[in-house]
Design a protein around this motif. Structure first.
Motif, mmCIF file in Angstrom:
data_model
loop_
_atom_site.group_PDB
_atom_site.id
_atom_site.type_symbol
_atom_site.label_atom_id
_atom_site.label_comp_id
_atom_site.label_asym_id
_atom_site.label_seq_id
_atom_site.Cartn_x
_atom_site.Cartn_y
_atom_site.Cartn_z
ATOM 1 N N THR A 156 0.826 -1.200 0.000
ATOM 2 C CA THR A 156 0.000 0.000 0.000
ATOM 3 C C THR A 156 0.866 1.259 0.000
ATOM 4 O OG1 THR A 156 -1.701 -1.182 1.246
ATOM 5 C CG2 THR A 156 -1.828 1.209 1.272
ATOM 6 N N PHE A 157 2.097 1.137 0.459
ATOM 7 C CA PHE A 157 2.978 2.288 0.636
ATOM 8 C C PHE A 157 4.009 2.338 -0.490
ATOM 9 C CE2 PHE A 157 1.178 1.015 4.600
ATOM 10 C CZ PHE A 157 0.810 2.205 5.204
ATOM 11 N N PRO A 158 3.969 3.373 -1.341
ATOM 12 C CA PRO A 158 4.910 3.457 -2.464
ATOM 13 C C PRO A 158 6.368 3.376 -2.037
ATOM 14 C CG PRO A 158 3.184 5.108 -2.683
ATOM 15 C CD PRO A 158 3.020 4.501 -1.315
ATOM 16 N N GLU A 159 6.662 3.887 -0.835
ATOM 17 C CA GLU A 159 8.055 3.901 -0.375
ATOM 18 C C GLU A 159 8.619 2.493 -0.202
ATOM 19 O OE1 GLU A 159 5.860 7.474 1.413
ATOM 20 O OE2 GLU A 159 5.476 5.323 1.140
ATOM 21 N N ALA A 160 7.759 1.525 0.095
ATOM 22 C CA ALA A 160 8.235 0.164 0.343
ATOM 23 C C ALA A 160 8.789 -0.457 -0.934
ATOM 24 C CB ALA A 160 7.099 -0.689 0.914
ATOM 25 N N ALA A 161 7.987 -0.463 -1.991
ATOM 26 C CA ALA A 161 8.456 -1.001 -3.268
ATOM 27 C C ALA A 161 9.599 -0.169 -3.823
ATOM 28 C CB ALA A 161 7.303 -1.054 -4.267
ATOM 29 N N ARG A 162 9.529 1.143 -3.649
ATOM 30 C CA ARG A 162 10.593 2.010 -4.152
ATOM 31 C C ARG A 162 11.927 1.693 -3.475
ATOM 32 N NH1 ARG A 162 10.365 6.627 -6.970
ATOM 33 N NH2 ARG A 162 9.113 5.225 -8.264
ATOM 34 N N ALA A 163 11.880 1.387 -2.177
ATOM 35 C CA ALA A 163 13.122 1.105 -1.455
ATOM 36 C C ALA A 163 13.842 -0.114 -2.031
ATOM 37 C CB ALA A 163 12.834 0.898 0.032
ATOM 38 N N VAL A 164 13.098 -1.192 -2.327
ATOM 39 C CA VAL A 164 13.776 -2.377 -2.864
ATOM 40 C C VAL A 164 14.161 -2.178 -4.325
ATOM 41 C CG1 VAL A 164 12.798 -3.991 -1.205
ATOM 42 C CG2 VAL A 164 11.584 -3.562 -3.336
ATOM 43 N N ALA A 165 13.380 -1.381 -5.065
ATOM 44 C CA ALA A 165 13.749 -1.087 -6.449
ATOM 45 C C ALA A 165 15.034 -0.256 -6.503
ATOM 46 C CB ALA A 165 12.612 -0.364 -7.159
ATOM 47 N N VAL A 166 15.144 0.726 -5.619
ATOM 48 C CA VAL A 166 16.354 1.539 -5.552
ATOM 49 C C VAL A 166 17.559 0.686 -5.145
ATOM 50 C CG1 VAL A 166 17.453 3.403 -4.227
ATOM 51 C CG2 VAL A 166 15.180 3.726 -5.169
ATOM 52 N N ASP A 167 17.290 -0.370 -4.375
ATOM 53 C CA ASP A 167 18.350 -1.297 -3.971
ATOM 54 C C ASP A 167 18.670 -2.315 -5.067
ATOM 55 O OD1 ASP A 167 20.262 -2.242 -2.167
ATOM 56 O OD2 ASP A 167 18.864 -3.600 -1.161
ATOM 57 N N GLY A 168 18.094 -2.129 -6.246
ATOM 58 C CA GLY A 168 18.476 -2.936 -7.397
ATOM 59 C C GLY A 168 17.542 -4.066 -7.765
ATOM 60 N N ALA A 169 16.424 -4.228 -7.065
ATOM 61 C CA ALA A 169 15.504 -5.316 -7.389
ATOM 62 C C ALA A 169 14.829 -5.075 -8.732
ATOM 63 C CB ALA A 169 14.452 -5.457 -6.292
ATOM 64 N N HIS A 170 14.857 -6.088 -9.595
ATOM 65 C CA HIS A 170 14.122 -6.048 -10.852
ATOM 66 C C HIS A 170 12.834 -6.854 -10.775
ATOM 67 C CE1 HIS A 170 17.529 -4.673 -13.799
ATOM 68 N NE2 HIS A 170 17.239 -3.788 -12.862
ATOM 69 N N VAL A 171 12.730 -7.689 -9.768
ATOM 70 C CA VAL A 171 11.511 -8.447 -9.503
ATOM 71 C C VAL A 171 11.119 -8.209 -8.044
ATOM 72 C CG1 VAL A 171 10.441 -10.728 -9.351
ATOM 73 C CG2 VAL A 171 12.086 -10.241 -11.181
ATOM 74 N N ILE A 172 9.847 -7.892 -7.810
ATOM 75 C CA ILE A 172 9.332 -7.760 -6.450
ATOM 76 C C ILE A 172 8.283 -8.837 -6.237
ATOM 77 C CG2 ILE A 172 8.074 -6.317 -4.814
ATOM 78 C CD1 ILE A 172 9.247 -3.860 -6.172
ATOM 79 N N ALA A 173 8.502 -9.671 -5.225
ATOM 80 C CA ALA A 173 7.523 -10.678 -4.828
ATOM 81 C C ALA A 173 6.654 -10.067 -3.732
ATOM 82 C CB ALA A 173 8.221 -11.931 -4.321
ATOM 83 N N ALA A 174 5.354 -9.968 -4.006
ATOM 84 C CA ALA A 174 4.412 -9.394 -3.040
ATOM 85 C C ALA A 174 3.527 -10.526 -2.526
ATOM 86 C CB ALA A 174 3.575 -8.304 -3.691
ATOM 87 N N LEU A 175 3.845 -11.012 -1.327
ATOM 88 C CA LEU A 175 3.133 -12.149 -0.733
ATOM 89 C C LEU A 175 2.007 -11.622 0.146
ATOM 90 C CD1 LEU A 175 6.440 -12.721 -0.775
ATOM 91 C CD2 LEU A 175 5.750 -14.862 0.273
ATOM 92 N N SER A 176 0.795 -12.128 -0.066
ATOM 93 C CA SER A 176 -0.342 -11.567 0.668
ATOM 94 C C SER A 176 -1.248 -12.628 1.275
ATOM 95 C CB SER A 176 -1.189 -10.680 -0.256
ATOM 96 O OG SER A 176 -0.484 -9.513 -0.639
ATOM 97 N N ALA A 177 -1.880 -12.230 2.374
ATOM 98 C CA ALA A 177 -3.084 -12.872 2.897
ATOM 99 C C ALA A 177 -4.090 -11.723 2.969
ATOM 100 C CB ALA A 177 -2.833 -13.504 4.257
ATOM 101 N N TRP A 178 -4.550 -11.290 1.809
ATOM 102 C CA TRP A 178 -5.317 -10.042 1.654
ATOM 103 C C TRP A 178 -6.805 -10.372 1.588
ATOM 104 C CZ3 TRP A 178 -2.533 -5.312 0.313
ATOM 105 C CH2 TRP A 178 -3.355 -4.193 0.147
ATOM 106 N N PRO A 179 -7.575 -9.923 2.587
ATOM 107 C CA PRO A 179 -8.996 -10.269 2.625
ATOM 108 C C PRO A 179 -9.883 -9.240 1.945
ATOM 109 C CG PRO A 179 -8.372 -9.212 4.666
ATOM 110 C CD PRO A 179 -7.127 -9.240 3.800
ATOM 111 N N ALA A 180 -11.100 -9.639 1.722
ATOM 112 C CA ALA A 180 -12.142 -8.695 1.322
ATOM 113 C C ALA A 180 -12.368 -7.696 2.456
ATOM 114 C CB ALA A 180 -13.434 -9.449 1.019
ATOM 115 N N SER A 181 -13.047 -6.615 2.152
ATOM 116 C CA SER A 181 -13.309 -5.580 3.143
ATOM 117 C C SER A 181 -13.998 -6.166 4.379
ATOM 118 C CB SER A 181 -14.190 -4.491 2.539
ATOM 119 O OG SER A 181 -14.567 -3.550 3.529
ATOM 120 N N VAL A 182 -13.518 -5.777 5.538
ATOM 121 C CA VAL A 182 -14.132 -6.256 6.779
ATOM 122 C C VAL A 182 -15.232 -5.313 7.265
ATOM 123 C CG1 VAL A 182 -12.046 -7.480 7.493
ATOM 124 C CG2 VAL A 182 -12.364 -5.106 8.210
#
Length: 299
Positions: A156-182
Protein backbone atom coordinates in the motif's frame (compact mmCIF):
# COMPACT_ATOMS: atom_id res chain seq x y z
CA UNK A 1 19.61 -13.26 -18.78
CA UNK A 2 17.53 -15.88 -20.58
CA UNK A 3 13.73 -15.98 -20.28
CA UNK A 4 12.36 -17.45 -17.06
CA UNK A 5 8.98 -18.87 -16.12
CA UNK A 6 7.35 -17.14 -13.16
CA UNK A 7 4.50 -18.57 -11.10
CA UNK A 8 2.23 -16.76 -8.61
CA UNK A 9 0.13 -18.97 -6.34
CA UNK A 10 -3.42 -18.37 -5.12
CA UNK A 11 -4.42 -21.05 -2.61
CA UNK A 12 -5.76 -21.65 0.88
CA UNK A 13 -3.35 -22.55 3.66
CA UNK A 14 -4.80 -23.29 7.07
CA UNK A 15 -3.55 -23.78 10.59
CA UNK A 16 -2.44 -27.41 10.14
CA UNK A 17 1.32 -26.92 9.81
CA UNK A 18 2.17 -30.43 8.61
CA UNK A 19 -0.51 -30.22 5.94
CA UNK A 20 0.65 -26.75 4.90
CA UNK A 21 4.24 -27.89 4.42
CA UNK A 22 3.09 -30.92 2.41
CA UNK A 23 0.87 -28.71 0.24
CA UNK A 24 3.70 -26.24 -0.45
CA UNK A 25 6.08 -29.07 -1.33
CA UNK A 26 3.48 -30.63 -3.63
CA UNK A 27 2.91 -27.34 -5.48
CA UNK A 28 6.68 -26.87 -5.86
CA UNK A 29 7.02 -30.35 -7.37
CA UNK A 30 4.14 -29.71 -9.78
CA UNK A 31 5.57 -26.33 -10.76
CA UNK A 32 8.96 -27.89 -11.47
CA UNK A 33 7.32 -30.28 -13.95
CA UNK A 34 5.85 -27.22 -15.67
CA UNK A 35 9.27 -25.57 -15.92
CA UNK A 36 8.69 -22.81 -13.36
CA UNK A 37 11.89 -21.00 -12.30
CA UNK A 38 10.47 -18.53 -9.76
CA UNK A 39 7.50 -19.52 -7.60
CA UNK A 40 5.84 -17.13 -5.13
CA UNK A 41 3.49 -18.46 -2.45
CA UNK A 42 1.10 -16.35 -0.36
CA UNK A 43 1.80 -14.82 3.01
CA UNK A 44 1.22 -17.21 5.92
CA UNK A 45 1.45 -20.34 3.76
CA UNK A 46 3.05 -22.30 6.59
CA UNK A 47 0.39 -22.42 9.31
CA UNK A 48 -2.14 -19.88 8.09
CA UNK A 49 -2.96 -16.27 8.92
CA UNK A 50 -4.71 -14.69 11.91
CA UNK A 51 -8.51 -15.03 11.85
CA UNK A 52 -9.51 -11.46 12.73
CA UNK A 53 -7.79 -8.19 11.87
CA UNK A 54 -9.60 -6.05 14.44
CA UNK A 55 -9.27 -8.27 17.51
CA UNK A 56 -6.96 -11.23 16.85
CA UNK A 57 -7.44 -14.17 19.21
CA UNK A 58 -4.03 -14.52 20.84
CA UNK A 59 -4.82 -18.11 21.80
CA UNK A 60 -5.31 -19.09 18.13
CA UNK A 61 -2.27 -17.55 16.47
CA UNK A 62 -0.31 -19.29 13.70
CA UNK A 63 2.61 -21.46 14.88
CA UNK A 64 5.91 -19.59 14.98
CA UNK A 65 8.79 -21.16 13.09
CA UNK A 66 12.55 -20.71 13.12
CA UNK A 67 14.19 -19.80 9.82
CA UNK A 68 16.62 -22.66 10.37
CA UNK A 69 13.88 -25.08 11.44
CA UNK A 70 12.67 -28.26 9.72
CA UNK A 71 9.75 -26.61 7.89
CA UNK A 72 11.93 -24.16 5.97
CA UNK A 73 14.46 -26.94 5.46
CA UNK A 74 11.74 -28.99 3.74
CA UNK A 75 11.01 -26.09 1.37
CA UNK A 76 14.73 -25.73 0.58
CA UNK A 77 15.01 -29.44 -0.17
CA UNK A 78 11.99 -29.33 -2.46
CA UNK A 79 13.11 -26.15 -4.26
CA UNK A 80 16.17 -27.64 -5.94
CA UNK A 81 17.16 -25.29 -8.77
CA UNK A 82 13.94 -23.26 -8.42
CA UNK A 83 13.70 -19.96 -6.54
CA UNK A 84 10.79 -20.10 -4.08
CA UNK A 85 9.29 -17.40 -1.85
CA UNK A 86 6.98 -18.45 0.99
CA UNK A 87 5.33 -16.70 3.95
CA UNK A 88 5.21 -17.87 7.56
CA UNK A 89 5.17 -16.63 11.16
CA UNK A 90 8.78 -16.30 12.29
CA UNK A 91 9.70 -16.82 15.92
CA UNK A 92 10.43 -13.58 17.76
CA UNK A 93 14.00 -12.52 18.49
CA UNK A 94 12.91 -12.75 22.13
CA UNK A 95 12.02 -16.42 21.77
CA UNK A 96 8.78 -18.41 21.44
CA UNK A 97 7.37 -17.10 24.74
CA UNK A 98 7.48 -13.43 23.71
CA UNK A 99 4.33 -11.31 24.19
CA UNK A 100 3.60 -11.33 20.46
CA UNK A 101 3.59 -14.36 18.17
CA UNK A 102 6.67 -13.21 16.29
CA UNK A 103 7.09 -11.62 12.88
CA UNK A 104 4.91 -11.95 9.83
CA UNK A 105 7.76 -13.01 7.57
CA UNK A 106 8.72 -14.24 4.13
CA UNK A 107 11.74 -16.24 3.07
CA UNK A 108 13.18 -16.76 -0.41
CA UNK A 109 15.09 -20.01 -0.94
CA UNK A 110 16.61 -22.31 -3.49
CA UNK A 111 18.15 -25.72 -3.03
CA UNK A 112 21.33 -23.92 -2.00
CA UNK A 113 19.63 -22.40 1.06
CA UNK A 114 18.16 -19.06 2.10
CA UNK A 115 18.61 -16.26 -0.44
CA UNK A 116 16.70 -13.48 1.32
CA UNK A 117 14.22 -12.69 4.08
CA UNK A 118 11.67 -9.99 4.90
CA UNK A 119 9.67 -9.11 8.00
CA UNK A 120 6.43 -7.26 7.34
CA UNK A 121 6.86 -3.59 8.22
CA UNK A 122 3.38 -2.05 7.86
CA UNK A 123 0.65 -3.46 10.09
CA UNK A 124 -3.06 -2.83 9.43
CA UNK A 125 -5.78 -2.65 12.06
CA UNK A 126 -5.03 -4.96 15.01
CA UNK A 127 -2.22 -6.95 13.45
CA UNK A 128 0.29 -5.27 15.77
CA UNK A 129 -1.40 -7.15 18.64
CA UNK A 130 -0.28 -10.43 17.08
CA UNK A 131 3.02 -9.59 15.37
CA UNK A 132 6.12 -7.52 15.90
CA UNK A 133 6.83 -5.17 12.97
CA UNK A 134 9.90 -5.42 10.79
CA UNK A 135 12.04 -2.36 10.17
CA UNK A 136 13.68 -2.53 6.74
CA UNK A 137 13.37 -3.24 3.02
CA UNK A 138 16.28 -4.83 1.19
CA UNK A 139 16.96 -6.52 -2.14
CA UNK A 140 19.00 -9.69 -2.60
CA UNK A 141 20.51 -11.73 -5.42
CA UNK A 142 18.91 -14.96 -6.67
CA UNK A 143 19.37 -17.32 -9.62
CA UNK A 144 16.56 -15.44 -11.41
CA UNK A 145 18.00 -11.98 -10.75
CA UNK A 146 17.95 -9.40 -8.00
CA UNK A 147 14.71 -9.42 -6.01
CA UNK A 148 12.90 -7.85 -3.09
CA UNK A 149 9.86 -8.96 -1.08
CA UNK A 150 6.82 -7.20 0.36
CA UNK A 151 4.11 -8.65 2.59
CA UNK A 152 0.41 -7.69 2.45
CA UNK A 153 -0.08 -4.09 3.54
CA UNK A 154 3.52 -3.17 2.68
CA UNK A 155 2.52 -2.69 -0.95
CA UNK A 156 0.00 0.00 0.00
CA UNK A 157 2.98 2.29 0.64
CA UNK A 158 4.91 3.46 -2.46
CA UNK A 159 8.06 3.90 -0.37
CA UNK A 160 8.23 0.16 0.34
CA UNK A 161 8.46 -1.00 -3.27
CA UNK A 162 10.59 2.01 -4.15
CA UNK A 163 13.12 1.11 -1.45
CA UNK A 164 13.78 -2.38 -2.86
CA UNK A 165 13.75 -1.09 -6.45
CA UNK A 166 16.35 1.54 -5.55
CA UNK A 167 18.35 -1.30 -3.97
CA UNK A 168 18.48 -2.94 -7.40
CA UNK A 169 15.50 -5.32 -7.39
CA UNK A 170 14.12 -6.05 -10.85
CA UNK A 171 11.51 -8.45 -9.50
CA UNK A 172 9.33 -7.76 -6.45
CA UNK A 173 7.52 -10.68 -4.83
CA UNK A 174 4.41 -9.39 -3.04
CA UNK A 175 3.13 -12.15 -0.73
CA UNK A 176 -0.34 -11.57 0.67
CA UNK A 177 -3.08 -12.87 2.90
CA UNK A 178 -5.32 -10.04 1.65
CA UNK A 179 -9.00 -10.27 2.63
CA UNK A 180 -12.14 -8.70 1.32
CA UNK A 181 -13.31 -5.58 3.14
CA UNK A 182 -14.13 -6.26 6.78
CA UNK A 183 -16.38 -3.17 7.06
CA UNK A 184 -18.19 -3.02 3.71
CA UNK A 185 -18.29 -6.57 2.36
CA UNK A 186 -19.64 -7.10 -1.15
CA UNK A 187 -21.73 -10.13 -2.11
CA UNK A 188 -19.24 -11.02 -4.87
CA UNK A 189 -15.46 -10.88 -4.41
CA UNK A 190 -14.76 -9.14 -7.75
CA UNK A 191 -17.05 -6.28 -6.65
CA UNK A 192 -15.36 -5.82 -3.27
CA UNK A 193 -13.48 -2.55 -2.87
CA UNK A 194 -10.44 -4.37 -1.52
CA UNK A 195 -10.40 -6.41 -4.73
CA UNK A 196 -10.04 -3.20 -6.72
CA UNK A 197 -7.34 -1.84 -4.43
CA UNK A 198 -5.39 -5.10 -4.49
CA UNK A 199 -5.13 -4.96 -8.30
CA UNK A 200 -4.48 -1.21 -8.27
CA UNK A 201 -1.53 -1.47 -5.89
CA UNK A 202 -0.02 -4.35 -7.84
CA UNK A 203 -0.13 -2.42 -11.11
CA UNK A 204 1.00 0.88 -9.62
CA UNK A 205 3.99 -0.55 -7.73
CA UNK A 206 5.20 -2.31 -10.90
CA UNK A 207 4.68 0.68 -13.21
CA UNK A 208 6.12 3.40 -10.98
CA UNK A 209 9.31 1.41 -10.44
CA UNK A 210 9.37 -0.26 -13.89
CA UNK A 211 9.86 -3.72 -12.39
CA UNK A 212 8.13 -7.09 -12.60
CA UNK A 213 5.80 -7.65 -9.66
CA UNK A 214 4.74 -11.18 -8.69
CA UNK A 215 1.65 -11.03 -6.48
CA UNK A 216 0.40 -14.10 -4.59
CA UNK A 217 -2.55 -14.33 -2.22
CA UNK A 218 -4.53 -16.66 -0.02
CA UNK A 219 -7.98 -17.90 -0.98
CA UNK A 220 -10.81 -19.28 1.14
CA UNK A 221 -11.70 -18.30 4.70
CA UNK A 222 -9.76 -17.99 7.95
CA UNK A 223 -11.87 -16.99 10.94
CA UNK A 224 -13.79 -13.86 9.95
CA UNK A 225 -11.59 -13.15 6.93
CA UNK A 226 -12.43 -14.08 3.34
CA UNK A 227 -9.40 -13.88 1.08
CA UNK A 228 -9.43 -12.45 -2.45
CA UNK A 229 -7.11 -14.69 -4.46
CA UNK A 230 -6.13 -12.61 -7.55
CA UNK A 231 -2.57 -13.91 -7.84
CA UNK A 232 -0.89 -12.29 -10.82
CA UNK A 233 2.28 -11.29 -12.63
CA UNK A 234 2.52 -7.60 -13.61
CA UNK A 235 4.95 -6.27 -16.20
CA UNK A 236 7.14 -3.15 -15.82
CA UNK A 237 4.54 -1.03 -17.61
CA UNK A 238 1.84 -1.99 -15.12
CA UNK A 239 0.16 -4.47 -17.46
CA UNK A 240 -1.30 -7.64 -15.93
CA UNK A 241 0.35 -10.50 -17.83
CA UNK A 242 -1.45 -13.38 -16.09
CA UNK A 243 -3.93 -13.72 -13.23
CA UNK A 244 -5.94 -16.35 -11.38
CA UNK A 245 -8.71 -13.79 -10.74
CA UNK A 246 -10.59 -14.73 -7.56
CA UNK A 247 -10.06 -18.46 -7.98
CA UNK A 248 -7.28 -20.64 -6.65
CA UNK A 249 -4.53 -21.77 -8.97
CA UNK A 250 -1.27 -20.51 -10.39
CA UNK A 251 -0.71 -17.60 -12.77
CA UNK A 252 2.34 -18.20 -14.98
CA UNK A 253 4.31 -16.19 -17.49
CA UNK A 254 7.52 -16.89 -19.39
CA UNK A 255 9.48 -13.70 -19.99
CA UNK A 256 12.92 -12.17 -20.28
CA UNK A 257 12.80 -9.91 -17.24
CA UNK A 258 15.93 -7.90 -18.07
CA UNK A 259 14.86 -7.27 -21.67
CA UNK A 260 11.40 -6.10 -20.60
CA UNK A 261 12.78 -3.77 -17.94
CA UNK A 262 15.37 -2.35 -20.33
CA UNK A 263 12.61 -1.68 -22.86
CA UNK A 264 10.41 0.00 -20.25
CA UNK A 265 13.24 2.24 -19.09
CA UNK A 266 14.60 3.11 -22.54
CA UNK A 267 12.95 6.54 -22.82
CA UNK A 268 11.59 7.24 -19.34
CA UNK A 269 13.72 5.82 -16.53
CA UNK A 270 11.77 6.57 -13.37
CA UNK A 271 14.45 5.61 -10.85
CA UNK A 272 17.22 7.53 -12.63
CA UNK A 273 15.02 10.61 -13.03
CA UNK A 274 14.02 10.89 -9.40
CA UNK A 275 14.65 14.15 -7.50
CA UNK A 276 15.10 12.99 -3.88
CA UNK A 277 16.24 16.45 -2.78
CA UNK A 278 12.77 17.85 -3.53
CA UNK A 279 10.66 15.24 -1.75
CA UNK A 280 11.18 16.37 1.86
CA UNK A 281 9.23 19.56 2.67
CA UNK A 282 11.13 22.44 4.25
CA UNK A 283 8.46 22.69 6.94
CA UNK A 284 5.23 20.81 7.69
CA UNK A 285 2.11 22.29 6.12
CA UNK A 286 -1.48 22.10 7.31
CA UNK A 287 -2.82 21.93 10.82
CA UNK A 288 -2.77 18.21 11.54
CA UNK A 289 0.13 16.15 12.92
CA UNK A 290 2.76 15.25 10.31
CA UNK A 291 4.94 12.18 10.56
CA UNK A 292 8.65 12.64 10.05
CA UNK A 293 9.48 11.98 6.38
CA UNK A 294 11.72 9.07 5.45
CA UNK A 295 14.65 9.69 3.16
CA UNK A 296 15.22 6.77 0.82
CA UNK A 297 18.66 5.78 -0.49
CA UNK A 298 19.70 7.59 -3.67
CA UNK A 299 21.65 4.82 -5.36
Amino acid sequence: MAPITIGAVAAHFGRDLERSVAKVVGIIESARRDGVDLLVFPDASLGGYIGDLRSPDLTELPPVLATDGPEIAAIIAAAGDMTVCVGYAEVSDDGPDAARSGYNSAVCVSGDGILGTHRKVHQPAGESIAYTAGDRFTAFDTPVGRMGMLIDYDKTFPEAARAVAVDGAHVIAALSAWPASVTDRASRLPADRQSRLFDLYDAARAAENQVVLVSSNQTGVMGSLRFLGQAKIVGPGGEILATTRSKGGMATVTMDVETEITRARKVLHHLAERRPDTYVPAAPTGTGPVAAPQTLPTS
